[in-house]
Design a protein around this motif. Sequence first.
Motif, mmCIF file in Angstrom:
data_model
loop_
_atom_site.group_PDB
_atom_site.id
_atom_site.type_symbol
_atom_site.label_atom_id
_atom_site.label_comp_id
_atom_site.label_asym_id
_atom_site.label_seq_id
_atom_site.Cartn_x
_atom_site.Cartn_y
_atom_site.Cartn_z
ATOM 1 N N UNK A 187 0.854 -1.187 0.000
ATOM 2 C CA UNK A 187 0.000 0.000 0.000
ATOM 3 C C UNK A 187 0.891 1.238 0.000
ATOM 4 N N UNK A 188 0.672 2.147 -0.945
ATOM 5 C CA UNK A 188 1.575 3.298 -1.067
ATOM 6 C C UNK A 188 1.170 4.434 -0.135
ATOM 7 N N UNK A 189 2.150 5.301 0.131
ATOM 8 C CA UNK A 189 1.911 6.484 0.947
ATOM 9 C C UNK A 189 0.835 7.369 0.312
ATOM 10 N N UNK A 190 0.906 7.527 -1.021
ATOM 11 C CA UNK A 190 -0.029 8.418 -1.712
ATOM 12 C C UNK A 190 -1.474 7.954 -1.541
ATOM 13 N N UNK A 191 -1.693 6.643 -1.738
ATOM 14 C CA UNK A 191 -3.061 6.115 -1.580
ATOM 15 C C UNK A 191 -3.598 6.405 -0.186
ATOM 16 N N UNK A 192 -2.722 6.224 0.818
ATOM 17 C CA UNK A 192 -3.159 6.420 2.202
ATOM 18 C C UNK A 192 -3.506 7.886 2.440
#
Lengths: 422, 294
Positions: A187-192
């Motif tokens: 899970x990427x930082x951007x999605x979060x």
Amino acid sequence: MTHNAVVVGGNRTPFAKAGGPFAQASNHDLLTAALDGLVARFGLAGERIGEVAAGAVLKHPKDFNLTREAVLSSALSPATPACDLQQACGTGLETTIYIANKIRLGQIESGIAGGVDSTSDAPITVSDPLRRTLLKANSARSAMDRIKPFASVRPSHLKPQAPSVTEPRTGLSMGEHQALTTERWGISREEQDELAAASHHHLAAAWDDGFFDDLVTPYLRVAGDAILRADTSVEKLAKLRPAFGGEHGTMTAGNSTALSDGAATALLASEEWAAAHHMPVLAKVVDAEVAAVDHPGGDDLLLGPVAAAGRMLERQGLTLDDFDLIEIHEAFASTVLTTLKAWDDEDYCRGLGLDGKLGTIDRARLNVTGSSLAVGHPFAATGARIVPTLAKLLHQRGAGSKGLISMCAAGGQGVVAILEAV
Amino acid sequence: MSVPPAAGAADRPVQHLDAMPGMAAAFARALAPSRRDEARLPRHAVQVSGYRQDPARLAEYSRVCGFTLRDHVPPTWLHVLTFPLHVHVLGDRSSTVRLAGAVHVSNSMTLHRPVGVQESLDIAVHAQNLRPHRRGALVDLVGTITVAGDVVWEGVSTYLASGMSTPGEPEEAERPPWEPLVPHATWRLPGDLGRRYRRVSHDPNPIHTSRIAAKAFGFARPIIHGMWTHARALAALENRLPASYRVHVDFLKPILLPGPVGFASTAREHAIDATVTSRDGSRPLLRLQVTEAP
């Protein structure tokens, strides 16, 4: 004989950050405030309700009968019974299920489900060795026997013990567990950060629309959710340093829930009781399920709700497409994102004993008025926040609209439920 | 029963204070015995406007007295806020009655509407209704709290100034008959309760905290503040109190710390009676009655 258990409405306090405006309020004060507002909203003063079930995750030993005591402080009839129930962060949903089941079985006609937590007023206890020493001394028969146990007390035993949200079997905090899951599922930082920003923006829009006017009662000079940052953005969230997962971690204070104070309640009833009392009827409780994973054996701690949702949908013959709205509790942004990924993972779902993957959802149906990242997460209260919120949203969409609630909880557990507008 | 409050007679001069006065100095002064034995009262009222309530102090007050912390404050809390002005009025040069040493014999208050912790209060106090008593003189301290011009709370605290005189014949006080009862609650008052209540009431009277001071006034041990007992009894009724009401208490006997007391209450159609008793219910210590607001 079975009945429909319907959600009549709800009331909660605003939620606020630990150590903030509710720092002086105890669990008793907060839960009573939420009950008081519910009583005022639905004219329940002096009413004998079938049962009130609520709980708190962080609980003082003196609060062994927390819910009953709050009932006695409220304007409900003192003849209203109550019980304390606790299933970690799933408490507020589990109390809803407990009350709904009793209503469906005809054991009660009305009930209140709730939850409260004050991380500001958390119980501080003595260390385990000191506690055992005190117990030993307390049961001693002679003065000498009473003194003797204290010889074994070491300075380190005197340190007060604050409660932690550390899993007893793994020694990892919830954030540390979720950091492992985040990494494993890529899970990427951007999605979060996108999910966190959306949560704040959705919540802010709902407050602006007056959506919460009949769901929240101000308390101690706080009128709205105090954690909400309407002006946050993906850019602002991107500047925060990692809080979990080491220096290259992707989980920050911005995409993880804050320790919070607050209480929430939901009024449930049989359709007959609601009609007789001229109460609104928002949605019925269709079904519920709990599940657990083997996190001490290495499973993802907060993915318990995946098996729960899968089994419940199979039982009901429903798919994710059948739901107009989906509420996934935002313990962390990455919990929501891994849950969505797990739902769409054939191998993972089959590994849980399900017939196959659950599939994908239209993100426009997810947490449409924001969730825990923006509202805050007083552990036991969150489920009882979501139930009336979702019931109202479904009711606005019209009879037959279905909603799914998915909540992760400590101990590798998950609680899910289906509501349907009536 | 005491006299209904006559809120600030029109011709009464008002002394406006910028802030709530401290009480320690006034108490020290009041401990010096008064040489006068004829009771005289100041004519003026004192007022503090725009008083902001402290939510943290309210929270601690609620914990000490047994109230749930709510947006709406207990009427006894509003009394506590008026108390420095009681001391101030009687500390005036024109007063021969001193609060320290006077005995609080009864108290009446009316909550006209729920008062929020966020509301800014105008608080006024004056003394009136000096009248003879067989053991001295009785005086009423009348507090009035207004919010934006509306009276929200009124209180009458009746004190007995022992040994003081005022013209007239004492009224025959009629005590309601007393039947021993079986308490349905026991409160165990801890030894530090006087100290804890002092922290929230700011009343420095050492009779509630010091054994030596208590002995000087003829008590074996410190006695709990009557307004704590009043508040605790009201807190025990909190789920039955209407939005506005009148509450009257008679302080019958001092309660020594530490120690257990009994409590019993009876709800009638338009009133609630409550009594704080000796632990076994044989002697009444405080009687309280809640009735509808007039």
